[in-house]
Write an enzyme that holds these catalytic residues in place. Structure first.
Site, mmCIF file in Angstrom:
data_model
loop_
_atom_site.group_PDB
_atom_site.id
_atom_site.type_symbol
_atom_site.label_atom_id
_atom_site.label_comp_id
_atom_site.label_asym_id
_atom_site.label_seq_id
_atom_site.Cartn_x
_atom_site.Cartn_y
_atom_site.Cartn_z
ATOM 1 C CG LEU A 33 -1.940 -1.089 1.367
ATOM 2 C CD1 LEU A 33 -2.553 -1.079 2.766
ATOM 3 C CD2 LEU A 33 -3.022 -0.906 0.303
ATOM 4 C CB SER A 36 3.341 -0.385 2.751
ATOM 5 O OG SER A 36 3.923 -0.321 1.456
ATOM 6 C CE LYS A 38 4.752 0.949 -2.918
ATOM 7 N NZ LYS A 38 3.814 1.557 -1.952
ATOM 8 C CB SER A 39 9.984 4.907 -1.384
ATOM 9 O OG SER A 39 8.975 4.910 -2.337
ATOM 10 C CB SER A 106 2.551 -3.585 -8.459
ATOM 11 O OG SER A 106 3.379 -3.742 -7.328
HETATM 12 N N1 LIG Z 1 -5.281 7.313 -6.213
HETATM 13 C C1 LIG Z 1 -4.083 6.952 -5.814
HETATM 14 N N2 LIG Z 1 -3.877 5.680 -5.363
HETATM 15 C C2 LIG Z 1 -2.629 5.310 -4.980
HETATM 16 N N3 LIG Z 1 -1.541 6.123 -4.995
HETATM 17 C C3 LIG Z 1 -1.715 7.390 -5.450
HETATM 18 C C4 LIG Z 1 -2.980 7.853 -5.862
HETATM 19 N N4 LIG Z 1 -2.826 9.145 -6.239
HETATM 20 C C5 LIG Z 1 -1.550 9.476 -6.087
HETATM 21 N N5 LIG Z 1 -0.862 8.421 -5.604
HETATM 22 C C6 LIG Z 1 0.602 8.447 -5.434
HETATM 23 O O1 LIG Z 1 1.109 7.631 -6.493
HETATM 24 C C7 LIG Z 1 1.934 6.604 -6.002
HETATM 25 C C8 LIG Z 1 1.520 5.220 -6.536
HETATM 26 O O2 LIG Z 1 1.915 5.078 -7.850
HETATM 27 P P1 LIG Z 1 2.182 3.633 -8.438
HETATM 28 O O3 LIG Z 1 2.655 3.860 -9.834
HETATM 29 O O4 LIG Z 1 3.055 2.886 -7.523
HETATM 30 O O5 LIG Z 1 0.710 3.007 -8.438
HETATM 31 S S1 LIG Z 1 0.213 1.683 -9.184
HETATM 32 O O6 LIG Z 1 1.238 0.639 -9.019
HETATM 33 O O7 LIG Z 1 0.009 1.995 -10.598
HETATM 34 O O8 LIG Z 1 -1.067 1.330 -8.521
HETATM 35 C C9 LIG Z 1 1.781 6.572 -4.501
HETATM 36 O O9 LIG Z 1 3.105 6.458 -4.038
HETATM 37 P P2 LIG Z 1 3.528 5.562 -2.807
HETATM 38 O O10 LIG Z 1 2.922 6.272 -1.632
HETATM 39 O O11 LIG Z 1 5.026 5.652 -2.827
HETATM 40 O O12 LIG Z 1 3.022 4.172 -2.977
HETATM 41 C C10 LIG Z 1 1.121 7.890 -4.138
HETATM 42 O O13 LIG Z 1 2.079 8.813 -3.685
HETATM 43 N N1 LIG Z 2 9.592 -0.209 9.487
HETATM 44 C C1 LIG Z 2 9.401 0.723 8.567
HETATM 45 N N2 LIG Z 2 9.654 0.425 7.284
HETATM 46 C C2 LIG Z 2 9.467 1.367 6.304
HETATM 47 N N3 LIG Z 2 9.043 2.628 6.537
HETATM 48 C C3 LIG Z 2 8.779 2.961 7.810
HETATM 49 C C4 LIG Z 2 8.941 2.029 8.869
HETATM 50 N N4 LIG Z 2 8.591 2.634 10.018
HETATM 51 C C5 LIG Z 2 8.230 3.885 9.693
HETATM 52 N N5 LIG Z 2 8.353 4.102 8.386
HETATM 53 C C6 LIG Z 2 8.024 5.370 7.701
HETATM 54 O O1 LIG Z 2 6.881 5.134 6.894
HETATM 55 C C7 LIG Z 2 6.921 5.948 5.720
HETATM 56 C C8 LIG Z 2 6.852 5.040 4.506
HETATM 57 O O2 LIG Z 2 6.813 5.843 3.357
HETATM 58 P P1 LIG Z 2 7.345 5.347 1.955
HETATM 59 O O3 LIG Z 2 8.646 4.637 2.099
HETATM 60 O O4 LIG Z 2 7.275 6.519 1.030
HETATM 61 O O5 LIG Z 2 6.221 4.255 1.585
HETATM 62 P P2 LIG Z 2 5.709 3.825 0.147
HETATM 63 O O6 LIG Z 2 6.845 3.974 -0.827
HETATM 64 O O7 LIG Z 2 5.259 2.414 0.321
HETATM 65 O O8 LIG Z 2 4.570 4.767 -0.146
HETATM 66 C C9 LIG Z 2 8.250 6.731 5.770
HETATM 67 O O9 LIG Z 2 7.995 7.992 6.311
HETATM 68 C C10 LIG Z 2 9.100 5.884 6.741
HETATM 69 O O10 LIG Z 2 10.052 6.654 7.431
#
Ligand SMILES: Nc1ncnc2c1ncn2[C@@H]1O[C@H](COP(=O)(O)OS(=O)(=O)O)[C@@H](OP(=O)(O)O)[C@H]1O
Ligand SMILES: Nc1ncnc2c1ncn2[C@@H]1O[C@H](COP(=O)(O)OP(=O)(O)O)[C@@H](O)[C@H]1O
EC number: 2.7.1.25
Length: 198
Positions: A33, A36, A38-39, A106
């Site tokens: 999610l 979660s 990932k980055s 994904s």
């Molecule tokens: N509607 C909606 N749903 C989910 N996420 C959203 C949405 N709008 C913008 N964002 C931002 O876009 C990032 C997700 O892009 P992805 O290319 O990983 O999505 S996907 O795999 O095509 O579902 C996601 O990044 P991460 O938080 O790093 O997962 C969000 O920052």
């Molecule tokens: N155990 C952990 N693993 C990964 N991120 C964590 C953890 N605990 C706290 N965090 C925080 O949660 C957030 C995760 O964001 P991000 O890495 O951008 O998630 P995603 O790429 O899945 O959207 C960051 O602010 C990170 O510092």
């Protein structure tokens, strides 16, 4: 679909490029999610791989959606196309000899499996960042959950757009209070077991 396109077989092949880099190219596919981790985890893992002399490339959802996938929305159809493109790009990177890390939500099993099938056995390592939505929403690093709850963002994963958890991931990072650094360490150990790092 176009026809009359032939495949060119070049003299320098995938095996030779991998050998030149002295590494076992693969894709480390993180799924989970938004928020979660990932980055964060991919970034730490990439640093460890780089310190080990590995040539890597991290493809990240937010970044790729600025360029290669800048024309795509968050509809189901566009998410399918997003992941298809990432799968194909990852395959090219693997062909070039590189260890690829991907950090995309994904959300659909079919597309992740499609990306797995693009590669040879063992080259696709699926990593499920299994952080529950309650925790992701508490973190809300970009304030997107709040916007989605207020109805300012539509089709937000986990709220009004589905997420299909992996059934056969190579590894699951279960939410158990471990730090991001510990998760990266756990993944690095897995790569050692798989012979991807020494
Ligand atoms: N509607 C909606 N749903 C989910 N996420 C959203 C949405 N709008 C913008 N964002 C931002 O876009 C990032 C997700 O892009 P992805 O290319 O990983 O999505 S996907 O795999 O095509 O579902 C996601 O990044 P991460 O938080 O790093 O997962 C969000 O920052
Ligand atoms: N155990 C952990 N693993 C990964 N991120 C964590 C953890 N605990 C706290 N965090 C925080 O949660 C957030 C995760 O964001 P991000 O890495 O951008 O998630 P995603 O790429 O899945 O959207 C960051 O602010 C990170 O510092």
């Amino acid at each position: 679909m176009v026809t009359n396109i032939l495949w060119h077989q070049h003299d320098v092949d995938k095996a030779r490029r991998a050998q030149a880099k002295k590494q076992k190219p693969c894709v480390l596919w993180l799924t989970g999610l938004s928020g979660s981790g990932k980055s964060t985890v991919a970034n730490l893992l990439e640093k460890k791989l780089a310190e080990n002399g590995k040539h890597t490339y991290l493809l990240d959802g937010d970044n790729v959606r600025h360029g290669l996938c800048g024309d795509l929305t968050f509809s189901d159809k566009d998410r399918v196309e997003n992941i298809r493109r990432i799968g194909e790009v990852s395959k090219l990177f693997v062909d070039a000899g590189i260890i690829v890390l991907t950090a995309f939500i994904s959300p659909f099993r079919t597309e992740r499996d499609f990306c797995r099938r693009l590669l040879a056995d063992g080259e696709f390592v699926e990593i499920f960042v299994d952080t529950p939505i309650e925790e992701c929403e508490k973190r809300d690093p970009k304030g997107l959950y709040q916007k989605a709850r207020q109805g300012d963002i539509k089709d937000f994963t986990g709220i009004d757009s589905p997420y299909e958890a992996p059934e056969n991931a190579e590894i699951t990072l279960a939410f158990s209070g471990q730090t991001a650094e510990q998760s990266a360490e756990q993944l690095f150990d897995l790569l050692k077991q798989k012979g991807i790092v020494a």
